[in-house]
Scaffold this motif. Structure first.
Motif, PDB file in Angstrom:
ATOM      1  N   GLY A 223     -11.573 -26.385  -2.443  1.00 27.30           N
ATOM      2  CA  GLY A 223     -12.279 -25.438  -2.989  1.00 27.30           C
ATOM      3  C   GLY A 223     -11.106 -24.295  -2.781  1.00 27.30           C
ATOM      4  O   GLY A 223     -10.045 -24.524  -2.289  1.00 27.30           O
ATOM      5  N   ILE A 224     -11.580 -22.925  -3.382  1.00 26.64           N
ATOM      6  CA  ILE A 224     -10.917 -21.921  -3.173  1.00 26.64           C
ATOM      7  C   ILE A 224     -11.450 -20.719  -2.576  1.00 26.64           C
ATOM      8  O   ILE A 224     -12.623 -20.239  -3.092  1.00 26.64           O
ATOM      9  CB  ILE A 224     -10.203 -21.245  -4.662  1.00 26.64           C
ATOM     10  CG1 ILE A 224      -9.365 -22.609  -5.260  1.00 26.64           C
ATOM     11  CG2 ILE A 224      -9.381 -20.277  -4.439  1.00 26.64           C
ATOM     12  CD1 ILE A 224      -8.830 -22.204  -6.790  1.00 26.64           C
ATOM     13  N   PRO A 225     -10.863 -20.206  -1.351  1.00 30.40           N
ATOM     14  CA  PRO A 225     -11.735 -19.091  -0.763  1.00 30.40           C
ATOM     15  C   PRO A 225     -12.179 -17.912  -1.843  1.00 30.40           C
ATOM     16  O   PRO A 225     -11.174 -17.386  -2.547  1.00 30.40           O
ATOM     17  CB  PRO A 225     -10.869 -18.597   0.353  1.00 30.40           C
ATOM     18  CG  PRO A 225      -9.512 -19.018  -0.054  1.00 30.40           C
ATOM     19  CD  PRO A 225      -9.621 -20.385  -0.863  1.00 30.40           C
ATOM     20  N   SER A 226     -13.220 -17.363  -1.551  1.00 33.74           N
ATOM     21  CA  SER A 226     -13.705 -16.332  -2.387  1.00 33.74           C
ATOM     22  C   SER A 226     -13.226 -14.807  -1.881  1.00 33.74           C
ATOM     23  O   SER A 226     -13.035 -14.592  -0.686  1.00 33.74           O
ATOM     24  CB  SER A 226     -15.264 -16.043  -2.299  1.00 33.74           C
ATOM     25  OG  SER A 226     -15.432 -14.954  -3.019  1.00 33.74           O
ATOM     26  N   ALA A 227     -12.547 -14.082  -2.799  1.00 30.79           N
ATOM     27  CA  ALA A 227     -11.979 -13.128  -2.475  1.00 30.79           C
ATOM     28  C   ALA A 227     -12.568 -11.776  -3.468  1.00 30.79           C
ATOM     29  O   ALA A 227     -12.095 -10.646  -3.396  1.00 30.79           O
ATOM     30  CB  ALA A 227     -10.498 -12.883  -3.138  1.00 30.79           C
ATOM     31  N   GLU A 228     -13.987 -12.057  -3.795  1.00 26.71           N
ATOM     32  CA  GLU A 228     -14.589 -11.180  -4.653  1.00 26.71           C
ATOM     33  C   GLU A 228     -15.738 -10.611  -3.961  1.00 26.71           C
ATOM     34  O   GLU A 228     -16.209 -10.867  -2.876  1.00 26.71           O
ATOM     35  CB  GLU A 228     -15.404 -12.009  -5.724  1.00 26.71           C
ATOM     36  CG  GLU A 228     -14.323 -12.751  -6.797  1.00 26.71           C
ATOM     37  CD  GLU A 228     -12.951 -12.033  -6.989  1.00 26.71           C
ATOM     38  OE1 GLU A 228     -13.350 -11.038  -7.337  1.00 26.71           O
ATOM     39  OE2 GLU A 228     -11.968 -12.595  -6.839  1.00 26.71           O
ATOM     40  N   THR A 229     -16.210  -9.417  -4.339  1.00 30.85           N
ATOM     41  CA  THR A 229     -17.342  -8.618  -3.675  1.00 30.85           C
ATOM     42  C   THR A 229     -18.587  -9.627  -3.944  1.00 30.85           C
ATOM     43  O   THR A 229     -19.275  -9.678  -2.940  1.00 30.85           O
ATOM     44  CB  THR A 229     -17.672  -7.275  -4.352  1.00 30.85           C
ATOM     45  OG1 THR A 229     -16.385  -6.489  -4.377  1.00 30.85           O
ATOM     46  CG2 THR A 229     -18.674  -6.451  -4.033  1.00 30.85           C
ATOM     47  N   ASP A 230     -19.024 -10.213  -4.875  1.00 26.17           N
ATOM     48  CA  ASP A 230     -20.079 -10.985  -5.126  1.00 26.17           C
ATOM     49  C   ASP A 230     -19.516 -12.365  -4.717  1.00 26.17           C
ATOM     50  O   ASP A 230     -19.394 -13.270  -5.687  1.00 26.17           O
ATOM     51  CB  ASP A 230     -20.826 -10.745  -6.358  1.00 26.17           C
ATOM     52  CG  ASP A 230     -22.004 -11.389  -6.588  1.00 26.17           C
ATOM     53  OD1 ASP A 230     -22.514 -12.347  -5.667  1.00 26.17           O
ATOM     54  OD2 ASP A 230     -22.859 -11.202  -7.523  1.00 26.17           O
ATOM     55  N   SER A 231     -19.417 -12.767  -3.649  1.00 25.60           N
ATOM     56  CA  SER A 231     -19.021 -13.896  -3.178  1.00 25.60           C
ATOM     57  C   SER A 231     -19.700 -15.357  -3.549  1.00 25.60           C
ATOM     58  O   SER A 231     -19.263 -16.419  -3.940  1.00 25.60           O
ATOM     59  CB  SER A 231     -18.566 -14.274  -1.763  1.00 25.60           C
ATOM     60  OG  SER A 231     -19.795 -13.788  -0.988  1.00 25.60           O
ATOM     61  N   LEU A 232     -21.104 -15.054  -3.770  1.00 24.77           N
ATOM     62  CA  LEU A 232     -22.095 -16.144  -3.997  1.00 24.77           C
ATOM     63  C   LEU A 232     -21.819 -16.385  -5.440  1.00 24.77           C
ATOM     64  O   LEU A 232     -21.873 -17.609  -5.996  1.00 24.77           O
ATOM     65  CB  LEU A 232     -23.517 -15.662  -3.630  1.00 24.77           C
ATOM     66  CG  LEU A 232     -23.921 -15.356  -2.299  1.00 24.77           C
ATOM     67  CD1 LEU A 232     -25.289 -15.014  -2.249  1.00 24.77           C
ATOM     68  CD2 LEU A 232     -23.673 -16.669  -1.582  1.00 24.77           C
ATOM     69  N   GLU A 233     -21.804 -15.475  -6.317  1.00 25.23           N
ATOM     70  CA  GLU A 233     -21.456 -15.632  -7.765  1.00 25.23           C
ATOM     71  C   GLU A 233     -20.291 -16.204  -8.029  1.00 25.23           C
ATOM     72  O   GLU A 233     -20.115 -17.223  -8.685  1.00 25.23           O
ATOM     73  CB  GLU A 233     -21.466 -14.427  -8.604  1.00 25.23           C
ATOM     74  CG  GLU A 233     -21.794 -14.492  -9.935  1.00 25.23           C
ATOM     75  CD  GLU A 233     -20.777 -14.343 -10.833  1.00 25.23           C
ATOM     76  OE1 GLU A 233     -20.541 -14.931 -11.886  1.00 25.23           O
ATOM     77  OE2 GLU A 233     -19.482 -13.913 -10.149  1.00 25.23           O
ATOM     78  N   ASP A 234     -19.274 -15.864  -7.227  1.00 26.60           N
ATOM     79  CA  ASP A 234     -17.897 -16.422  -7.371  1.00 26.60           C
ATOM     80  C   ASP A 234     -17.805 -17.855  -7.058  1.00 26.60           C
ATOM     81  O   ASP A 234     -17.280 -18.616  -7.720  1.00 26.60           O
ATOM     82  CB  ASP A 234     -16.797 -15.592  -6.428  1.00 26.60           C
ATOM     83  CG  ASP A 234     -15.345 -16.098  -6.527  1.00 26.60           C
ATOM     84  OD1 ASP A 234     -14.901 -16.408  -7.677  1.00 26.60           O
ATOM     85  OD2 ASP A 234     -14.971 -16.424  -5.377  1.00 26.60           O
ATOM     86  N   GLN A 235     -18.391 -18.223  -5.997  1.00 26.81           N
ATOM     87  CA  GLN A 235     -18.458 -19.592  -5.672  1.00 26.81           C
ATOM     88  C   GLN A 235     -19.262 -20.539  -6.437  1.00 26.81           C
ATOM     89  O   GLN A 235     -18.927 -21.638  -6.427  1.00 26.81           O
ATOM     90  CB  GLN A 235     -18.889 -19.767  -4.023  1.00 26.81           C
ATOM     91  CG  GLN A 235     -18.311 -19.132  -2.952  1.00 26.81           C
ATOM     92  CD  GLN A 235     -16.821 -19.938  -2.626  1.00 26.81           C
ATOM     93  OE1 GLN A 235     -16.282 -20.609  -3.351  1.00 26.81           O
ATOM     94  NE2 GLN A 235     -16.111 -19.136  -1.754  1.00 26.81           N
TER      95      GLN A 235
END
Length: 597
Positions: A223-235
């Motif tokens: 996987g790739i770690p999330s760097a976004e504000t909305d990490s749930l949507e990003d993942q």
């Protein structure tokens, strides 16, 4: 006329809701526990995933395992694939380029950190919070795991301590070489870094291989770690993507893999990749090298319906000659992916099952938006405003023709109704008379359909933008007016509400001046704005911005047509009382002519 418009609207709303159902964002907790196959390691040690193909390889290698899921019986079967190895403290070597800072570990000879210099992390508490940059490798993991499959056995190099050496190429770019030995097989890995690029060329050579078919097994990131504000949507965008030669690119979303479920995607593959919403780690074949033979994927452990990990392994034919491939670890920038060729731009396929329809429009939209951005030197917020106005202006002639057709059909209705009533008992004669009326007014029964068609023409662009805003990194973190990021929803819901209000205003003006407004039309006037507001409420604010601009740009045309309709209506009113519709011009029958004679 009313039924056709109503049907077109219902179909449009149905497609929108269907898209929401078919492509929902998968709610995923980025803090979810690791896969059972993860090897715990103390600080400073490197834990890498065991090869997904270990114990479940191509039957040609003598494993005797065939069929999806073979050898995978439980969530902890990945851990059982390779025996536990004591953690080894790793030494790291740092390589810095203008775009990326890499850290390589001598254990496993793979990057344990890839930090992107030009992309800031938008998520608090991310791994690279000290620098604020995006990090592509999860803590305690390595980007890749290497193994060599020989007849009857698999030699895992992910825990081998390699000797490393650094050299400089003629152009000044660094080259790293690692050498490790296990069970009599020596594996040499060379990384050559491309200047001003996220691309690294990797060469793998082995000595001591026995006779028979051999494969290099390359474990992809889990996987790739999330760097976004909305990490749930990003993942929710975590997936493996791959391109079979001669076929379209495809992807396997992590959430679509059941725990322990194993899928085998036979090659030859041009490339394979691990990706999330905005970033990607791709392994690309090079010209003249053997294509990738197979991609194996295994589902990770879930917490409820949440999946943030999976295992993927690429099988590359191995022999006496070195294996060469390229690694792209960086942003999903459109122009960079296009420049890489090999259809790598399709690693982020738009449209799902509608890919064949949506992808061409998405490609056109992306090229136009990028061209406008570079040419006008404006932020993407203003580019979307201009783009929305331009699209509406281009549609003006078609909309004008359609609206005039509707106006003409409205004037034609009294004659048509009179003919239908006069020949109610003579269907054939009625049809002939109706066709004669259409011909006299240079119209046809299909004019109604042509009047509805322009309502649906903007929809492909709308759907293209819907998918473009889901994954286009160019919009990431772009502010506009009160918005911090046009790729995220409006936190104050100003734009979606404004978009709904302008949609209602367009409908209200469009119905002004009509002689009669049916209940269906009144319902449409209220239902469409409410529906679009509800559907777009939590979507990207840039998408709401585009649609609101479209509505505002449509108001002048709607107002002009409404004025024409009011003038026509006023000519049929005398002293405030509507006149009777003009009688239909019909040809008397033979019986009528005899009675008159």
């Amino acid at each position: 006329m009313d039924k056709r418009i109503f049907l077109a609207v219902i179909l449009t709303i149905g497609v929108i809701f269907t898209s929401q159902y078919l492509f929902p964002p998968v709610p995923v907790d980025p803090a979810a526990g690791s896969m059972a196959g993860q090897v715990a390691a103390p600080p400073g040690a490197v834990a890498t995933p065991s090869p997904a193909a270990a114990g479940a390889l191509n039957p040609a290698l003598g494993s005797g395992v065939t069929g999806a899921g073979a050898g995978i019986g439980a969530a902890d079967s990945l851990a059982a694939a390779v025996p536990a190895v004591p953690a080894v403290r790793a030494e790291t070597l740092t390589v810095a380029t203008p775009l990326t800072t890499y850290q390589f570990a001598n254990v496993g000879a793979a990057p344990v950190s890839i930090e992107l210099q030009r992309y800031r992390s938008l998520r608090e508490g991310a791994r690279a919070a000290s620098t604020g940059n995006v990090e592509l490798v999860r803590p305690t993991e390595a980007l890749f795991g290497y193994a060599v499959a020989i007849p009857g056995d698999t030699i895992d190099f992910s825990r081998v301590v390699f000797d490393e050496a650094e050299t400089r190429a003629a152009d000044g770019t660094p080259v790293l070489t690692f050498r490790g030995v296990r069970e009599g097989i020596q594996l040499a890995l060379t990384y050559a870094f491309q200047p001003d690029s996220y691309l690294v060329r990797v060469s793998a050579a082995a000595s001591g291989l026995p006779s028979g078919p051999s494969f290099l097994l390359l474990d992809l990131p889990q996987g790739i770690p999330s760097a976004e504000t909305d990490s749930l949507e990003d993942q929710g965008h975590l997936a493996y993507a791959y391109k079979v030669a001669g076929d379209n690119a495809k992807s396997i979303n992590f959430g679509k893999l059941d725990p322990g479920e194993r899928r085998i995607e036979p090659g030859p593959h041009s490339w394979v990749a691990t990706k999330n919403k905005y970033f990607i780690v791709g392994v690309l074949g090079v010209e003249g090298a053997a294509p990738f033979a197979e991609l194996n994927t295994v589902g990770g452990v879930r917490e409820g319906k949440r999946t943030t990990r999976a295992a993927g392994t690429v099988l590359i034919p191995f022999g006496t000659a070195p294996v060469t491939f390229e690694v792209y670890a960086g942003p999903q920038e459109w122009r960079r992916l296009v420049a890489l060729g090999r259809d790598f731009k399709d690693s982020n396929p738009y449209g799902g099952f509608m890919q064949g329809i949506v992808q061409p429009f998405a490609t056109i939209v992306m090229n136009v938006l990028l061209w406008m951005r570079s040419t006008l030197d404006l932020s993407y917020g203003w580019v979307l405003v201009i783009f929305g106005v331009v699209i509406r202006l281009l549609m003006w002639p078609l909309n004008q023709k359609a609206m005039r057709t509707q106006l003409a059909m409205q004037q034609l209705q009294p004659e048509l109704q009179a003919a239908q009533k006069r020949y109610a008992k003579e269907p054939q004669k009625q049809q002939q008379e109706i066709m004669r009326i259409y011909k006299e007014h240079n119209m046809s029964p299909f004019s109604t359909l042509s009047g509805c068609l322009p309502m649906l023409l903007p929809m492909p662009i709308f759907f293209a933008l819907f998918f473009v805003f889901q994954n286009t990194i160019e919009f990431r973190g772009v502010p506009f007016l009160w918005l911090d990021d046009i790729s995220l929803k409006d936190p104050y819901y100003i734009l979606p509400l404004f978009m709904g209000a302008t949609t209602f205003l367009v409908s209200w003006i469009g119905f002004r001046g009509q002689t009669e407004v049916s209940q269906q039309q009144k319902m449409i006037m209220y239902v469409i704005p409410l529906t679009f507001t509800f559907v777009l409420l939590n979507m990207a604010s840039g998408l709401n911005l585009y649609y609101a601009v479209q509505n505002i740009a449509a108001l002048p045309q709607q107002w002009l047509i409404a004025r024409e309709r009011m003038k026509v209506k006023s000519r049929t009113v005398v002293m405030g009382t509507p006149t009777k519709p003009p009688p239909a011009s019909v040809t008397p029958t033979k019986a009528e002519r005899r009675r008159k004679a």
